[in-house]
Design a protein around this motif. Structure first.
Motif, short mmCIF file in Angstrom:
data_model
loop_
_atom_site.label_atom_id
_atom_site.label_comp_id
_atom_site.label_asym_id
_atom_site.label_seq_id
_atom_site.Cartn_x
_atom_site.Cartn_y
_atom_site.Cartn_z
N ASP A 2 0.82 -1.20 0.00
CA ASP A 2 0.00 0.00 0.00
C ASP A 2 0.86 1.26 0.00
N ARG A 3 0.22 2.36 -0.25
CA ARG A 3 0.90 3.65 -0.15
C ARG A 3 0.23 4.45 0.96
N ALA A 4 1.00 5.36 1.52
CA ALA A 4 0.49 6.14 2.65
C ALA A 4 0.85 7.60 2.48
N VAL A 5 0.09 8.42 3.20
CA VAL A 5 0.48 9.80 3.42
C VAL A 5 0.90 9.88 4.88
N PHE A 6 2.16 10.21 5.09
CA PHE A 6 2.68 10.41 6.43
C PHE A 6 2.43 11.86 6.83
N LEU A 7 1.90 12.05 8.02
CA LEU A 7 1.57 13.39 8.50
C LEU A 7 2.35 13.69 9.76
N ASP A 8 3.11 14.77 9.72
CA ASP A 8 3.65 15.30 10.97
C ASP A 8 2.44 15.81 11.74
N ARG A 9 2.52 15.93 13.06
CA ARG A 9 1.37 16.39 13.83
C ARG A 9 1.36 17.91 13.99
N ALA A 117 6.52 2.18 10.37
CA ALA A 117 5.17 2.21 9.80
C ALA A 117 5.12 1.40 8.52
N ALA A 118 6.13 1.54 7.68
CA ALA A 118 6.17 0.81 6.41
C ALA A 118 6.16 -0.69 6.64
N GLN A 119 6.91 -1.13 7.63
CA GLN A 119 6.97 -2.56 7.92
C GLN A 119 5.64 -3.04 8.49
N PHE A 120 5.08 -2.32 9.45
CA PHE A 120 3.85 -2.74 10.12
C PHE A 120 2.64 -2.65 9.19
N LEU A 125 7.25 2.68 0.41
CA LEU A 125 7.67 4.05 0.73
C LEU A 125 7.90 4.89 -0.52
N ALA A 126 8.38 4.29 -1.59
CA ALA A 126 8.65 5.06 -2.81
C ALA A 126 7.38 5.66 -3.40
N SER A 127 6.23 5.06 -3.16
CA SER A 127 4.98 5.60 -3.69
C SER A 127 4.16 6.31 -2.61
N SER A 128 4.77 6.51 -1.45
CA SER A 128 4.11 7.21 -0.35
C SER A 128 4.47 8.69 -0.38
N VAL A 129 3.86 9.45 0.53
CA VAL A 129 3.98 10.91 0.56
C VAL A 129 4.24 11.34 1.99
N MET A 130 5.06 12.37 2.16
CA MET A 130 5.27 12.98 3.48
C MET A 130 4.71 14.39 3.45
N GLY A 145 13.30 7.14 1.43
CA GLY A 145 13.04 6.88 0.03
C GLY A 145 11.70 7.39 -0.47
N ILE A 146 11.09 8.30 0.27
CA ILE A 146 9.81 8.88 -0.15
C ILE A 146 10.08 9.98 -1.17
#
Length: 183
Positions: A2-9, A117-120, A125-130, A145-146
């Motif tokens: 899957d891909r994710a959007v990582f969000l700082d708080r 997070a990527a492992q769990f 990560l390459a197709s995810s977003v920060m 690698g994001i």
């Protein structure tokens, strides 16, 4: 995967008033719920990744952080948004007290929280977003690698170093779904 959007708080989800750990001090960034709902509909998982040096500094406890985080998570759920993971770093190499004073791999700009997070969550990560508001967020994403690193203007003052490490600078998280849709 899957891909994710990582969000700082602080500075992305909520206004950064400095060491926010109480509900009364937690003020959401305008449009955060709608943006996150849109990101979920676009097929992204959502993972919060937040440095919490206030714990290391003895300003508040991990229990305080967990209580606020549970309240925040309920707020998102009430708006129809399921957060897929919440990761935090309670350490600080210089200002930490006791066991919290350590040079860990989870404190951004290191990529430990993103890698966990990527492992769990079985993420690519390459197709995810920060989405972050400072240089350390961008550097952590880069180290993981994001490819898409979005710097928002709703938190810390935007620095040249942060801009250089980012892919794009947007006004706030509210602008992220439209930006990602345009790619």
């Amino acid at each position: 995967m899957d891909r994710a959007v990582f969000l700082d708080r602080d500075g992305v989800i909520n206004k950064d008033h400095g060491y926010v750990y109480q509900v009364d001090d937690f003020e959401y960034i305008e449009g955060v719920f709608d943006a996150c709902l849109s990101l979920k509909k676009m097929g992204f998982k959502l993972a919060v990744v937040t440095n919490q040096s206030g714990i290391a500094r003895g300003l508040y406890s991990e229990d305080d952080f967990h209580q606020l985080t549970e309240w925040m998570d309920w707020n998102f759920a009430d708006k129809g948004v399921e957060l897929d993971g919440i990761y935090y770093c309670p350490h600080h190499a210089q200002a930490g007290l006791g066991d919290y004073k350590c040079d860990c791999d989870c404190r951004k700009p290191k990529p430990g929280m993103l890698n966990s997070a990527a492992q769990f969550l079985n993420l690519d990560l390459a197709s995810s977003v920060m989405v972050g508001d400072k240089r350390d967020d961008m550097l952590a994403a880069q180290a993981a690698g994001i490819q898409i690193r979005i710097l928002v203007r709703t938190g810390k003052s935007v620095t040249d170093e942060a801009v250089h490490a980012s892919t794009v600078v947007l006004d706030s998280i509210a602008d992220v779904p439209d930006y990602l849709s345009s790619l």
